[in-house]
Scaffold this active site. Structure first.
Site, short mmCIF file in Angstrom:
data_model
loop_
_atom_site.label_atom_id
_atom_site.label_comp_id
_atom_site.label_asym_id
_atom_site.label_seq_id
_atom_site.Cartn_x
_atom_site.Cartn_y
_atom_site.Cartn_z
N SER A 1 -16.20 -11.59 19.89
CA SER A 1 -17.34 -12.49 20.05
C SER A 1 -17.55 -13.42 18.86
CB SER A 1 -18.61 -11.67 20.28
OG SER A 1 -18.56 -11.02 21.53
N GLU B 1 26.30 3.67 -20.88
CA GLU B 1 26.37 2.91 -19.63
C GLU B 1 27.77 2.38 -19.31
OE1 GLU B 1 23.88 2.42 -17.39
OE2 GLU B 1 22.69 3.81 -18.59
#
Length: 829
Positions: free
Chosen positions: A382, A107
């Site tokens: 409703s 890395e």
């Protein structure tokens, strides 16, 4: 040949070249000096920016202790941490040297030499990016990766990279290389939900860190670049190739010998015998809601909450949540979509006795921190009628479940609601059972918008100014309502009109003696207990046979309301539903279900409507409530009983042509002292008017019927003592035929026979007096009656039949009906 003298222009150019050289020298010198100064200033700004970010967000560097969430039975359901839950923290002393070497070699080869930024690596990355004409190579150091992992998002932009670099430099100033490397290895992701190298060693190899072998170290070191692609379980071949790359890098940098490299390359990975696949986090929507609530009550940041080691005790009922998740994972419960956008849904269950949320689902395939549709407003249709129309009406004390409401087709300031029912007035109970639109709008108009909206506000609906119109009765709200709001409002109905405070957290305990215990706010009576009872009584009929929500029945006492909204797509005239609801409650729990598409379009509308939402409610609530002790809805004292007179029976309306009147009659009501009201409307009129009032007899004549007109009638019985009215009788339609006007002709005296007596009329061929035969100029149109409807005024002496169904009486041509007698039209009540 003599040399030509140089021109003045040439001399000036030569002189200019000598001066420009010196200027270039000084220009480059000062440019370099300025660049160095700017570089120093920029570097200082980078350091200062990084220091500022660390000072403001320093708590993020602390891995801390994962907080734990428990269900209602104090069983652990989730562990929280800074990122995800499956992580174990390792100390630097636990990290094998070969693992550290492998990570650095792979890395960040210059990790021990740079100060957070590797300018050599950045230059190399820039060259490769230029060659590839895209951002393919990263120049990030381990420190930069840690900065990104802790503080930033993963986007690859100049400003994000600059911030990342500034944080990395600040980290290098405040932490040692060992601390940075340790934190990095504890933070990075290793695929399959595993965070940190210690957890990865156990997950992939079932071993401790100190026992890792070289080949295992190489696998782990190769995974951070692409955790899902390079992990050995999901992609063994890619993992094998990546391992070889890591081993080669370690050999090139003289961390291992060639023999060690080749030996490690040759090992074949085998999955551990006790391997168990990490499952996705259970109940993600519920846990997300808990975290939001915990942040609100503790005033902590999410990061502080996750890593603070808190114990969070919640109201989750795992039986109910699992029942809900099972149905949400069953595709058969939802309509099929034409493409990848699927029909969505949301549901919440609240114990209205104490406000605890037992279960909730934010949608199908809900992911952590996803769109929680329980808190997303949609048009309620409703389902809002008990809140906007009927609840406020009952609260006035002037209306009751048995009150008769008008159901006329009528326009209100250019707003003309419709439904599939006829104009016959109905009781409030029947109106809510059938979900009749006209009655709901009429009711709202009667009580007024101000009173209605004040009632709704008490229940948590802070409606907008543009909602102040009659469309609100049918759910036409500018912002709509959330399933949470609907469930909370109906919880108040179920709770005798008292306020309910929905919540998931019961108690939180933490370090340094931190403690929080939920305390319910003072209960408020938001409506009368009588109003709540009447609403419950009426909405129980909705889930009975014939009610709009019958599919929601679960074998317990249940009240509820359906709701649907039309698609409302501009330019699209086809049928379709945007939102489908069912909100219901037992004496113990309240639940709201919503279904629909996230984005409505002509290819993304529902067809089945609220019946499917009602069925879904039942599928979840039956198993969810298994074992929950049944109780009954509690009727408050002093509630007025519904004992209206019985409905009128054997109502008849007959036109008598000889007397040009309509004769009305019905059977008397046997029980109680009642009077009768007759209502009439002409076909062109929109509303019935009270034609006769306070009748004590059971018949009346309408002498004001005009030829060529059509009238409708119905009758109700009225109990004046208790102010109660019966349901209306069936409606009968009567057609009054056109009548030919005969001009007045002077009468001639009757002929006198020679013997002084009157001359008797001639006898017709059939033995009768010489009266006109039926059909002689008085026939009715062919389309007004039965097969023999055109028989004029009838045979002499024949009594008009009130309806034998055969269609051959004298009056069959006068009535347009679909009743069993062939002469009347019954619309029902």
């Amino acid at each position: 040949m003599a040399e030509r003298p140089r021109s003045k222009t040439a001399q000036k150019q030569k002189k200019k070249k000598k001066i420009s050289g010196r200027k270039w020298f000084y220009g480059l010198f000062f440019t370099a000096a300025i660049a160095i100064v700017c570089g120093i200033i920029g570097y200082l700004l980078i350091i200062l920016n990084g220091e500022r970010i660390l000072a403001e967000n320093g708590s993020k560097l602390n891995l801390g202790e994962a907080s734990i969430i428990y269900d209602a039975d104090k069983k652990e359901i989730a562990r929280l941490s800074a990122v995800l839950d499956n992580r174990e923290v390792a100390e630097y002393s636990e990290l094998p040297e070969q693992l550290l070497n492998a990570i650095v070699a792979t890395e960040d080869q210059r990790f021990y030499e740079h100060s957070g930024i590797d300018f050599f690596a950045i230059g190399r990355a820039v060259v490769k990016d230029v060659i590839a004409r895209s951002a393919v190579e990263g120049g990030s150091t381990i420190t930069q990766q840690l900065a990104k992992n802790v503080f930033l998002t993963a986007d690859k932009t100049f400003f994000r990279k600059a911030t990342e670099a500034s944080i990395a430099v600040a980290l290098e100033h405040q932490m040692s290389k060992q601390q940075i490397l340790t934190m990095y290895l504890n933070r990075i992701y290793f695929g399959n939900g595993v965070y940190g190298v210690k957890a990865a060693a156990k997950y992939y190899f079932d071993t401790e860190l100190e026992k890792l072998e070289l080949w295992q170290v190489a696998i782990l070191a190769g995974m951070p670049k692409a955790p899902n692609r390079y992990n050995p379980i999901n992609h063994p071949e890619d993992s094998l190739n990546r391992r070889a790359v890591v081993l080669q890098l370690m050999f090139d940098q003289k961390y291992i010998e060639e023999a060690d490299m080749e030996k490690a390359k040759a090992v074949v990975y085998e999955r551990p015998a006790n391997y168990e696949e990490n499952r996705p986090e259970s109940y993600p929507a519920f846990i997300d809601y808990v975290i939001e609530e915990a942040i609100e009550v503790t005033k902590l940041s999410e990061e502080e909450l996750r890593i603070g080691g808190y114990h969070i005790y919640t109201s989750l009922n795992q039986q109910a949540q699992q029942a809900m998740d099972t149905e949400f994972n069953d595709d058969d419960n939802f309509e099929k979509s034409k493409d990848e956008q699927q029909v969505q849904g949301a549901m919440i269950i609240i114990d209205h006795r104490d406000g605890t949320i037992k279960a909730l689902s934010g949608g199908r395939d809900y992911v952590k921190k996803g769109l929680n549709r329980v808190e997303l407003p949609r048009q309620p249709g409703s389902a809002i009628k008990p809140v906007i129309s009927y609840g406020p009406a009952l609260e006035t004390g002037d209306y009751y479940p048995w009150t008769i409401l008008k159901n006329d087709k009528k326009c209100y300031n250019n707003y003309c609601p419709t439904d599939r029912w006829g104009p016959t007035p109905v009781s409030m109970t029947q109106a809510i059972k059938d979900s009749r639109n006209l009655a709901a709008v009429w009711m709202l108009n009667e009580i007024g918008l101000k009173r209605s909206f004040e009632f709704a506000k008490k229940l948590g609906f802070d409606l907008e100014q543009e909602d102040r119109n009659l469309t609100a009765a049918l759910g036409g709200l500018s912002k709509g309502a959330t399933p949470m709001q609907m469930a909370t409002a109906f919880s108040v109905f179920a709770n005798g009109g008292k306020s309910v405070d929905p919540h998931t957290i019961l108690k939180i305990e933490g370090q340094n003696n931190y403690s929080y215990t939920y305390k319910a706010p003072a209960s408020k009576q938001l409506m009368s207990a009588e109003t709540a009872w009447y609403l419950t009584e009426m909405m129980q009929t909705v889930v009975e046979k014939g009610g709009s929500g019958a599919r929601a029945a679960i074998g317990r006492q249940l009240a509820g309301k359906t709701g649907t909204t039309q698609h409302g797509i501009p330019g699209y005239s086809g049928d379709g539903i945007r939102d489908a609801w069912f909100v219901g409650y037992t004496p113990e729990w309240t639940a709201a279900v919503w279904m629909g598409y996230d984005k409505t379009g002509k290819d993304h509308i529902l067809k089945k409507g609220s019946s499917q939402s009602a069925a879904f409610f039942a599928k979840v609530m039956r198993p969810a409530m298994k074992g929950v002790q049944e109780s009954s809805f509690k009727k408050p004292q002093g509630v007025k009983e519904n004992n209206p007179p019985a409905a009128i029976t054997n109502f008849n309306a007959i036109f008598i042509p000889e007397e040009m009147k309509v004769q009305l009659s019905w059977d008397p009501i046997q029980d109680g002292q009642v009077t009768y009201k007759v209502f009439r409307k002409e076909a062109s009129e929109s509303e019935f008017i009270e034609f006769v009032d306070s009748l004590t007899s059971t018949e009346v004549d309408d002498m004001s019927a005009f030829p060529g007109m059509t009238y409708e009638y119905y009758v109700v019985a009225y109990d004046a003592k208790n102010n109660l009215e019966s349901p209306p009788s069936q409606t009968i339609k009567v057609v009054i035929p056109e009548t030919e006007i005969i001009p007045d002709v002077p009468m001639e005296p009757d002929p006198i026979d020679p013997d002084g007596g009157e001359i008797t009329p001639p006898i017709d061929e059939d033995g009768g007096e010489g009266t006109p035969e039926p059909g002689d100029g008085t026939d009715l149109p062919d389309d007004t009656g039965g097969p023999d409807a055109g028989n004029g005024t009838g045979e002499p002496g024949e009594t008009p039949d009130t309806g034998d169904g055969a269609g051959n009486d004298i009056l069959d041509g006068l009535f347009d009906g679909s009743g069993t007698d062939g002469n009347t039209q019954g619309t029902g009540g």
